[in-house]
Write an enzyme that holds these catalytic residues in place. Structure first.
Site, mmCIF file in Angstrom:
data_model
loop_
_atom_site.group_PDB
_atom_site.id
_atom_site.type_symbol
_atom_site.label_atom_id
_atom_site.label_comp_id
_atom_site.label_asym_id
_atom_site.label_seq_id
_atom_site.Cartn_x
_atom_site.Cartn_y
_atom_site.Cartn_z
ATOM 1 C CB SER A 297 52.119 26.023 35.517
ATOM 2 O OG SER A 297 51.812 26.754 34.863
ATOM 3 C CG HIS A 348 55.146 22.793 34.857
ATOM 4 N ND1 HIS A 348 55.233 22.886 33.420
ATOM 5 C CD2 HIS A 348 54.662 23.914 35.181
ATOM 6 C CE1 HIS A 348 54.852 23.938 33.000
ATOM 7 N NE2 HIS A 348 54.621 24.431 34.090
#
Length: 521
Positions: A297, A348
């Protein structure tokens, strides 16, 4: 003469396209009609040029209705909701009847955010109408001169203007296309293959891809081991995924984003962005999230960051193509990351920032900005070091239930029972929500240190939290048996066998308890 009207028509179009950088939406040489568009003051400004004479004002009104319908149809393709249309007629003569009322701004009945204003550049008022148009746009008007004694030269000028416009338009179009087709997505497919292969190998080992201990053994981010020197986990964790849904969602994102970014930046720069973003996201996760973590991610959010950098360099094109949708997707993902506790939002956001800085370091193809590249490199390096030291400092006060449970399991395997008890007791005290694994592991440590009362208390708490925890029922049966409370021991042994009837050892123990109870009775 018509040729002079044509000259003025194409001169205005050329001026707007080349000098004032309007976008050419449509050109129809046969009907002598040109549509242009540009974002100005947070509005979409559309200019429609039409080389045609109208005898009656009613004919102009009918054409205006057509213009409004066409604008309504292209509204979705424009950046802004608010649209101002400048409808410009170029003709030798105007309508014979009064049409002044049609010059006033008109709004669509159903769409009040679309405003249409008309101009009629007939020969007698051409300069004043032209000035009215460019003054409204706050632009410098075209400097046009025509030799009315030489219509042939004027015709040649018209031909040159058309040619220059088309050449300019195709050149701009080619430049834009080249920004999105520079490279081929070779490494995107390679990274997809690596991630899928790693997931397959991880899934086929005991414990699979959702077992915390197995993830750590394969190289997931685990802060205590990183602090012991295993910094390679920041890198290896990028290629591990927790469960089928996790890898499916990440690989879908990698496929689409990877294709786009690798085509835009080229393969080598794409790999640099991906790796640097993944490392930055991993370091941010180390600093801000003490739970076990894995996944691509951070690197994938780095591809978002690379697209944002492209948007900074090419703002106009960015918002004409992907801008609004991309910002919405990034915002939605960050919102989900904040809302869902299990999502590692630090990785993220870290990946997003790392990808932006990495893109600034490598720059777009055929562009070199030495100062920006150096500044970005320094900022990236300083941020990485800062996150590293912050993570080391934070680790001293970390009481993550997941981390405590994993370390306690390691202590239990090494028969370091007192250390396990101390560690788990602090974690239980510091965490408001009761965690069944913490109590269960501490009960095991109490059991092996022959502290049966505390082991019983912890196991009863575990069953209170999760009545379906079969291992807790079985261990509690063992504890009760050690305390010579055979009726309670049998009750929990029976419950354990009901939950997991395939455990032969448990069935045998239940039978032993049955024999003991019968002998006592």
């Amino acid at each position: 003469m018509y040729i002079y009207d044509e000259y003025y028509f194409w001169s205005i179009a050329h001026q707007l396209l080349v000098k004032h950088e309007f976008n050419l939406l449509q050109v129809n040489e046969q009907n002598q009609e040109v549509w242009l568009e540009k974002s100005m003051q947070k509005k979409s400004v559309v200019i429609r040029l039409y080389l045609r004479s109208f005898d009656w004002a009613n004919h102009v009104k009918q054409d205006l209705a057509t213009v409004m319908q066409r604008v309504s149809n292209i509204q979705k393709a424009l950046k802004h909701k608010d649209i101002t249309v400048h409808n410009v007629y170029v003709a030798e003569n105007g309508p014979v009847d009064d049409w002044e009322s049609l010059k006033k701004p008109h709004k669509l009945k159903d769409k009040k955010n679309i405003l249409v204003q008309s101009y009629y550049l007939e020969e007698s008022v051409r300069n004043s109408e032209l000035n009215r148009l460019f003054d409204t746009l706050n632009l410098t008007g075209p400097n046009m001169s025509v030799d009315e004694k030489d219509p042939e030269e004027t015709a040649n000028q018209v031909h040159r203007l058309k040619h220059q416009m088309m050449k300019y338009h195709h050149q701009k179009k080619k430049e834009i296309e080249s920004l999105f087709t520079y490279g081929k997505p070779r490494f995107t497919y390679f990274l997809l293959a690596v991630n899928i292969i790693m997931f397959y190998l991880l899934s086929t080992t005991p414990g699979g891809s959702t077992d915390t201990k197995n993830l750590i053994n394969w190289g997931a981010k685990f802060n205590p081991y990183i602090l012991e020197g295993e910094w390679w986990r920041i890198f290896s964790s990028m290629f591990l995924h927790i469960g089928g849904l996790h890898i499916f969602m990440n690989m879908i994102a990698l496929y689409y984003l990877g294709n786009t970014v690798e085509r835009m930046y080229g393969s080598i720069k794409f790999v640099c962005i991906y790796i640097l973003a993944g490392l930055f996201g991993g370091m941010a996760s180390f600093a801000l999230n003490d739970a076990v973590a894995a996944g691509a991610s951070g690197a994938i959010f780095g591809l978002f960051g690379a697209l944002l950098f492209f948007g900074l360099v090419n703002k106009k094109l960015f918002f004409q193509t992907m801008g609004s949708n991309l910002l919405f997707i990034i915002g939605l993902n960050i919102f989900l990351g904040i809302s869902v506790p299990s999502i590692d939002n630090s990785a993220h956001v870290g990946g997003l920032i790392g990808g932006f800085l990495a893109a600034a370091m490598v720059q777009m193809p055929k562009r070199k900005k030495a100062l920006i590249q150096l500044s970005s490199f320094v900022l990236y390096a300083v941020a990485m070091v800062g996150l590293m030291f912050y993570g080391i400092e934070q680790s001293d006060t970390s009481n993550s239930p997941q981390t405590a449970a994993v370390l306690a399991q390691e202590y239990l395997e090494e028969e370091r029972y007192d250390e396990a008890i101390d560690l788990l007791s602090v974690a239980i005290q510091e965490n408001e929500n009761k965690n069944e694994l913490l109590y269960f592991n501490r009960s095991v440590a109490y059991y092996y240190t022959n502290n049966m009362d505390n082991a019983r208390s912890d196991l009863e708490t575990v069953i209170e939290i999760n009545p379906e925890f079969a291992e807790a029922h079985y261990n509690l049966a063992l504890v009760y048996s050690n305390l010579d409370l055979y009726d309670q021991a049998y009750e929990h042994a029976e419950q354990a066998v009901k939950l997991k009837p395939d455990q032969k050892d448990w069935v045998d123990f239940k039978e032993q308890l049955t024999e003991i109870r019968n002998s006592l009775n």
